[in-house]
Design an enzyme around this catalytic site. Sequence first.
Site, short mmCIF file in Angstrom:
data_model
loop_
_atom_site.label_atom_id
_atom_site.label_comp_id
_atom_site.label_asym_id
_atom_site.label_seq_id
_atom_site.Cartn_x
_atom_site.Cartn_y
_atom_site.Cartn_z
N HIS A 55 67.99 8.40 23.48
CA HIS A 55 67.26 9.68 23.42
C HIS A 55 66.91 10.15 24.81
O HIS A 55 65.77 10.06 25.22
CB HIS A 55 65.99 9.51 22.57
CG HIS A 55 65.41 10.80 22.08
ND1 HIS A 55 64.47 11.50 22.77
CD2 HIS A 55 65.66 11.51 20.95
CE1 HIS A 55 64.12 12.60 22.09
NE2 HIS A 55 64.83 12.61 20.99
N ILE A 61 64.29 11.69 27.29
CA ILE A 61 63.14 12.47 26.84
C ILE A 61 62.38 11.63 25.82
O ILE A 61 62.97 11.12 24.86
CB ILE A 61 63.57 13.80 26.20
CG1 ILE A 61 64.31 14.68 27.22
CG2 ILE A 61 62.37 14.55 25.63
CD1 ILE A 61 64.97 15.90 26.61
N GLY A 64 59.32 13.53 20.51
CA GLY A 64 58.11 14.21 20.05
C GLY A 64 57.42 13.47 18.93
O GLY A 64 56.18 13.43 18.86
N VAL A 65 58.18 12.86 18.04
CA VAL A 65 57.57 12.13 16.94
C VAL A 65 56.75 10.95 17.46
O VAL A 65 55.73 10.58 16.86
CB VAL A 65 58.64 11.69 15.90
CG1 VAL A 65 59.55 10.62 16.47
CG2 VAL A 65 58.01 11.24 14.61
N GLU A 69 52.86 9.89 16.93
CA GLU A 69 52.45 8.53 16.59
C GLU A 69 51.40 8.02 17.57
O GLU A 69 50.44 7.35 17.19
CB GLU A 69 53.66 7.59 16.56
CG GLU A 69 53.32 6.13 16.35
CD GLU A 69 52.66 5.80 15.02
OE1 GLU A 69 51.93 4.79 14.97
OE2 GLU A 69 52.88 6.53 14.03
#
Length: 152
Positions: A55, A61, A64-65, A69
């Site tokens: 990723h 990067i 976003g998830v 979390e």
Amino acid sequence: MLKATDSGFDIQGVLDLLPHRYPFLLVDRVISCDCEKEIHALKNVSFNEPMFNGHFPGNPIFPGVLLLEGLAQAAGLLGFRITEQKSTANDLYLFAGIDNARFKRQVVPGDTIHYHVTFEKERRGIWKFSGRAEVDGELAASADIICARREV
């Protein structure tokens, strides 16, 4: 046992409260916590983290998830501190929902994420928190986090 420093605590204090471990522990330290309403925690983002293998190759990067979390883990820490006098070793905070999630800035290796989470309300074991993740004073993500407190 928590090692308090100016109302914050180190990684050992985080490990004492959260069940998460590598590679899914997303809080390195708590800078401040008033044990009633707010927490300020942080995560140092390293290029060596496993998610950067995919990723994205050549353009790492932080997902976003995982920002969400991290906010949820900070909310769990705040929940544990709020209920410290009433909680048991068997308490667990589960991610129950998320509302109003917004992503404003990419997070990359070398960044330090500052999680700012505020307790909003609790009703019948369901807790609502408002959170924002910042890097260098800029908003990276924000969301309303809903957790369910449960004894395991």
